[in-house]
Design a protein around this motif. Structure first.
Motif, PDB file in Angstrom:
ATOM      1  N   ASP A  72      -1.153  11.407  -3.855  1.00 35.35           N
ATOM      2  CA  ASP A  72      -0.319  12.390  -4.545  1.00 35.35           C
ATOM      3  C   ASP A  72       0.456  11.751  -5.691  1.00 35.35           C
ATOM      4  O   ASP A  72       0.532  12.315  -6.790  1.00 35.35           O
ATOM      5  CB  ASP A  72       0.672  13.039  -3.562  1.00 35.35           C
ATOM      6  N   GLU A 132      -9.895  11.375  -1.925  1.00 33.06           N
ATOM      7  CA  GLU A 132      -8.804  12.317  -1.683  1.00 33.06           C
ATOM      8  C   GLU A 132      -7.985  12.556  -2.951  1.00 33.06           C
ATOM      9  O   GLU A 132      -7.530  13.673  -3.208  1.00 33.06           O
ATOM     10  CB  GLU A 132      -7.916  11.801  -0.556  1.00 33.06           C
ATOM     11  N   GLU A 166      -9.822  15.033  -4.988  1.00 41.77           N
ATOM     12  CA  GLU A 166      -9.620  16.390  -4.476  1.00 41.77           C
ATOM     13  C   GLU A 166      -8.252  16.927  -4.878  1.00 41.77           C
ATOM     14  O   GLU A 166      -8.099  18.118  -5.191  1.00 41.77           O
ATOM     15  CB  GLU A 166      -9.784  16.408  -2.953  1.00 41.77           C
ATOM     16  N   GLU A 167      -7.252  16.044  -4.889  1.00 39.53           N
ATOM     17  CA  GLU A 167      -5.914  16.460  -5.306  1.00 39.53           C
ATOM     18  C   GLU A 167      -5.898  16.790  -6.799  1.00 39.53           C
ATOM     19  O   GLU A 167      -5.236  17.754  -7.230  1.00 39.53           O
ATOM     20  CB  GLU A 167      -4.893  15.358  -5.001  1.00 39.53           C
ATOM     21  N   ARG A 181      -8.417  18.014  -8.418  1.00 41.99           N
ATOM     22  CA  ARG A 181      -9.092  19.318  -8.491  1.00 41.99           C
ATOM     23  C   ARG A 181      -8.131  20.436  -8.085  1.00 41.99           C
ATOM     24  O   ARG A 181      -8.076  21.497  -8.732  1.00 41.99           O
ATOM     25  CB  ARG A 181     -10.330  19.291  -7.600  1.00 41.99           C
ATOM     26  N   ARG A 182      -7.354  20.215  -7.036  1.00 39.74           N
ATOM     27  CA  ARG A 182      -6.411  21.220  -6.552  1.00 39.74           C
ATOM     28  C   ARG A 182      -5.355  21.543  -7.611  1.00 39.74           C
ATOM     29  O   ARG A 182      -4.908  22.684  -7.731  1.00 39.74           O
ATOM     30  CB  ARG A 182      -5.724  20.723  -5.272  1.00 39.74           C
ATOM     31  N   ARG A 183      -4.995  20.527  -8.406  1.00 40.37           N
ATOM     32  CA  ARG A 183      -3.957  20.730  -9.433  1.00 40.37           C
ATOM     33  C   ARG A 183      -4.525  21.211 -10.764  1.00 40.37           C
ATOM     34  O   ARG A 183      -3.787  21.366 -11.731  1.00 40.37           O
ATOM     35  CB  ARG A 183      -3.186  19.434  -9.652  1.00 40.37           C
ATOM     36  N   GLY A 184      -5.813  21.437 -10.817  1.00 40.44           N
ATOM     37  CA  GLY A 184      -6.381  22.050 -12.012  1.00 40.44           C
ATOM     38  C   GLY A 184      -6.947  21.096 -13.045  1.00 40.44           C
ATOM     39  O   GLY A 184      -7.265  21.515 -14.169  1.00 40.44           O
TER      40      GLY A 184
END
Length: 203
Positions: free
Chosen positions: A134, A166, A169-170, A172-175
C-alpha cells in the motif's frame, strides 16, 4: 527459470577493513561469470567510516569495469543521511552513468531525492518492515512510475515473495492503467537489467 545474481561486499560486513580488502581482491575474478549482473548489494548500513571507505572502493571497481550497480540504503533513522551520502559518493565519479545505478530500499522521504539525481529507485516490499504494498503504491501516486521498480524478498524476517503481485493488484484497484502497471512490474526492471549484456528478457 534462469537465475542471476549480484556480487559485492554487503555493508554489514564492511566494518573489518582487512577482511573487506581480502574479499575485494578476489571479487573481480567472479564478476565475469555469465549470470552476474553487476556489483551489489553494496551501500551503507550504519553510515560508519569503514562502510563509506568500502563503498568507495566498490564504486571505483564498478566504474573501472563499467558494471551495473545495486545499492543498499540504511534502515530507519539512518536512511535519509545514508541515502545522501550514497548519492554524493556514486555521483562524484564521472565515469558512472546514473541510469546504470539502482538505489534500493527507497521510501517516501528518499525516493524523490534519488530520482532527481537521475538514479533508479527500488522499493522493497515487506509485510512489517521496509515498505508495504500500500505504501509503495502511495509513492507511485505522488512520485510517478518512471525509473522505479518494486521488489520483494524471502529472507530472515517475515516476508512475502508475492508482494509485487499484490502491489500490482493495488495499483489496479486505485485506477492505474494496465500500461502503468506493466511498466512498473515488468518494463522498468527489464529496462534497467537489460543494460547488462548477461541479462536477456524472457517472456
Amino acid at each position: 527459470m534462469s537465475h542471476h545474481c549480484w556480487l559485492g561486499l554487503n555493508p554489514k560486513e564492511a566494518v573489518d577493513l582487512g577482511l573487506a580488502l581480502e574479499v575485494l581482491e578476489i571479487l573481480p575474478e567472479y564478476l565475469d561469470r555469465p549470470t552476474v549482473l553487476g556489483i551489489g548489494e553494496i551501500g551503507l548500513n550504519r553510515n560508519g567510516r569503514n562502510e563509506i571507505k568500502v563503498l568507495e572502493w566498490q564504486v571505483e571497481l564498478a566504474a573501472r569495469r563499467n558494471e551495473l550497480i545495486l545499492v543498499h540504503t540504511p534502515h530507519l533513522e539512518d536512511k535519509l543521511k545514508g541515502t545522501r551520502l550514497i548519492l554524493d559518493i556514486v555521483g562524484a565519479d564521472s565515469r558512472i552513468s546514473t541510469d546504470r545505478v539502482l538505489i534500493d530500499h527507497a521510501e517516501e522521504h528518499t525516493v524523490d531525492l534519488i530520482l532527481e539525481k537521475g538514479f533508479w529507485a527500488g522499493i522493497t516490499l515487506y509485510p512489517h518492515s521496509k515498505c508495504s504494498a500500500d505504501r509503495a503504491v502511495d509513492i507511485l501516486e505522488t512520485s510517478g512510475c518512471e525509473r522505479i521498480w518494486l521488489n520483494s524478498a524471502a529472507d530472515w524476517g517475515v516476508s512475502n515473495p508475492l508482494a509485487v503481485v499484490e502491489a500490482g493488484e493495488e495499483m489496479r484497484r486505485r485506477g492505474f492503467s494496465e500500461e502503468a502497471i506493466n511498466g512498473v512490474l515488468f518494463r522498468n526492471p527489464a529496462a534497467f537489467l537489460g543494460q547488462s549484456p548477461r541479462f536477456k528478457v524472457q517472456c
